[in-house]
Design an enzyme around this catalytic site. Structure first.
Site, PDB file in Angstrom:
ATOM      1  N   HIS A   1      -7.276   0.686  -6.190  1.00 40.14           N
ATOM      2  CA  HIS A   1      -8.389   0.069  -5.265  1.00 40.14           C
ATOM      3  C   HIS A   1      -8.535  -1.208  -4.878  1.00 40.14           C
ATOM      4  CE1 HIS A   1      -7.710  -1.053  -0.629  1.00 40.14           C
ATOM      5  NE2 HIS A   1      -8.779   0.329  -0.240  1.00 40.14           N
TER       6      HIS A   1
ATOM      7  N   ARG B   1     -13.295  -8.100   2.917  1.00 42.03           N
ATOM      8  CA  ARG B   1     -12.133  -7.726   1.896  1.00 42.03           C
ATOM      9  C   ARG B   1     -11.548  -9.307   1.914  1.00 42.03           C
ATOM     10  NH1 ARG B   1      -9.689  -2.761   1.764  1.00 42.03           N
ATOM     11  NH2 ARG B   1      -7.958  -3.720   0.274  1.00 42.03           N
TER      12      ARG B   1
ATOM     13  N   ASP C   1     -16.886   7.706  -0.632  1.00 43.00           N
ATOM     14  CA  ASP C   1     -16.041   6.449  -0.044  1.00 43.00           C
ATOM     15  C   ASP C   1     -15.366   8.836   0.694  1.00 43.00           C
ATOM     16  OD1 ASP C   1     -13.349   6.582   0.666  1.00 43.00           O
ATOM     17  OD2 ASP C   1     -12.267   6.554  -1.931  1.00 43.00           O
TER      18      ASP C   1
ATOM     19  N   ARG D   1       0.968  -1.455  -0.118  1.00 44.57           N
ATOM     20  CA  ARG D   1       0.154  -0.087  -0.051  1.00 44.57           C
ATOM     21  C   ARG D   1       1.020   1.168  -0.490  1.00 44.57           C
ATOM     22  NH1 ARG D   1      -5.353   1.791   3.727  1.00 44.57           N
ATOM     23  NH2 ARG D   1      -6.145  -0.240   1.823  1.00 44.57           N
TER      24      ARG D   1
ATOM     25  N   CYS E   1     -16.046   1.926   1.313  1.00 41.07           N
ATOM     26  CA  CYS E   1     -14.743   1.665   2.033  1.00 41.07           C
ATOM     27  C   CYS E   1     -14.634   0.751   3.106  1.00 41.07           C
ATOM     28  CB  CYS E   1     -13.804   1.794   0.533  1.00 41.07           C
ATOM     29  SG  CYS E   1     -13.809   2.921   0.716  1.00 41.07           S
TER      30      CYS E   1
END
Ligand code: CP
Ligand code: NVA
Length: 314
Positions: A132, A292, A224, A105, A264
């Site tokens: 992402h 996830r 988001d 990341r 998210c």
């Protein structure tokens, strides 16, 4: 053995490959819930490089790696030499000698590309400023589970045309899911991502500045944060610019009565979403967050195992 060596962007994948990851994620979820062991990657190791904060990505990869029989190493850029100027190239070469896969990341998407180019092991993009992909896979698993099918589905995205929005455009374009994106002028998704999404399939890809148009008839309404990681200095300005781009009850009313709300996370109640929406009956954000874990496991299994898709699905 999966045909892709890395997961850098979903635009690199075919529709069938994406459907395989989603299906495997759901299969591994069912196995985990049933208590059926699936240590497909026993004895392997995953290096996880983080140059930005994370709750879901870190925990889902670390727990997912454990459930697959792997060991995962948390490598904060504050602690490893990358943070003191060691190059991505050298980091890639060194880690390739010791671990079996890398999740990263970071800020620059080009750093993830360089890590994959200079390393000899699978690289997984755990978020860049541009994409992402792991998030979008979990999001579409959630939509699939809640709706029962992806056929004829429409997703509305309201807010910043950012990394999350880009990966949603990638996946919706590939899978033929209609997507309507509402952003303030100047904050639209990257034109190249929109053009590619349109080219991938016959899905309707719409970019508007009106959240009510985007949400019209949608099966899922997504938002988001207004200021992503790395944009902290713009946060105040963005609060002004994005006024009118919150997912409110009025926006949800434009969607189908059966529509779900997705985010998210982390969320800022009262900014990009009203508390009554994210904490209300249509919200699926915690199922989405859980997914996830299952999506990440599917990605690691596909990229790091020698087993075929059919064998993995057993
Ligand atoms: N959605 C997501 O990627 O969460 P984290 O930043 O907590 O990993
Ligand atoms: N767009 C957000 C997503 C966080 C998961 C960010 O990049 O900060």
């Amino acid at each position: 053995m999966f045909t892709q060596n890395h997961l850098i962007a979903l635009s690199d994948y075919t529709k069938d490959e994406i459907l395989q990851i989603l299906s495997l994620g759901m299969r591994l979820k069912a196995k985990q819930k049933a208590g059926i062991k699936h240590k497909i990657l026993e004895g392997k190791t995953l290096g996880m490089i983080f140059t930005k904060s994370s709750t879901r990505t870190r925990v889902s990869f670390e727990v997912g790696a454990y459930q697959l029989g792997m060991h995962a190493l948390f490598l904060s850029s504050a602690d490893i030499q990358l943070g003191r100027g060691e190059t991505i190239e050298d980091t890639a070469k060194v880690l390739s000698r010791m671990v079996d896969g890398i999740m990263i990341r970071t800020f620059a998407h080009s750093d993830v590309v360089a890590l994959a180019e200079h390393g000899a092991i699978p690289v997984i993009n755990g978020l860049t400023d541009f994409n992402h992909p792991c998030q979008a896979l979990a999001d579409i698993i959630t939509l699939w589970e809640k709706r029962g099918s992806l056929d004829g589905a429409k997703l509305a995205y309201v807010g910043d045309g950012n990394n999350v929005c880009h990966s949603l455009l990638n996946i919706c374009g590939k899978l033929g899911i209609d997507i309507s994106v509402a952003t303030p002028k100047g904050y639209e998704p990257d034109a190249s991502v929109v053009t590619a999404a349109k080219a991938f399939s016959s899905a309707k890809i719409e970019i508007t500045d009106d959240p009510l148009i985007a949400a019209d008839g949608a099966d899922a309404v997504y938002t988001d944060v207004f200021a992503s990681m790395g944009q902290e200095s713009e946060a105040k300005k963005r609060l002004e610019v994005f006024k009118g781009y919150s997912v409110t009850e009025a926006v949800m009313k434009k969607a189908k009565p059966s529509a779900i709300f997705l985010h998210c996370l982390p969320a800022h109640r009262g900014e990009e979403v009203e508390a009554s929406v994210i904490d209300g009956p249509q919200s699926a954000v915690f199922d989405e967050a859980e997914n996830r874990l299952h999506a990440q496991k599917a990605i690691m299994a596909m990229l790091m195992s020698d087993l075929s898709y059919e064998e993995l699905m057993k």
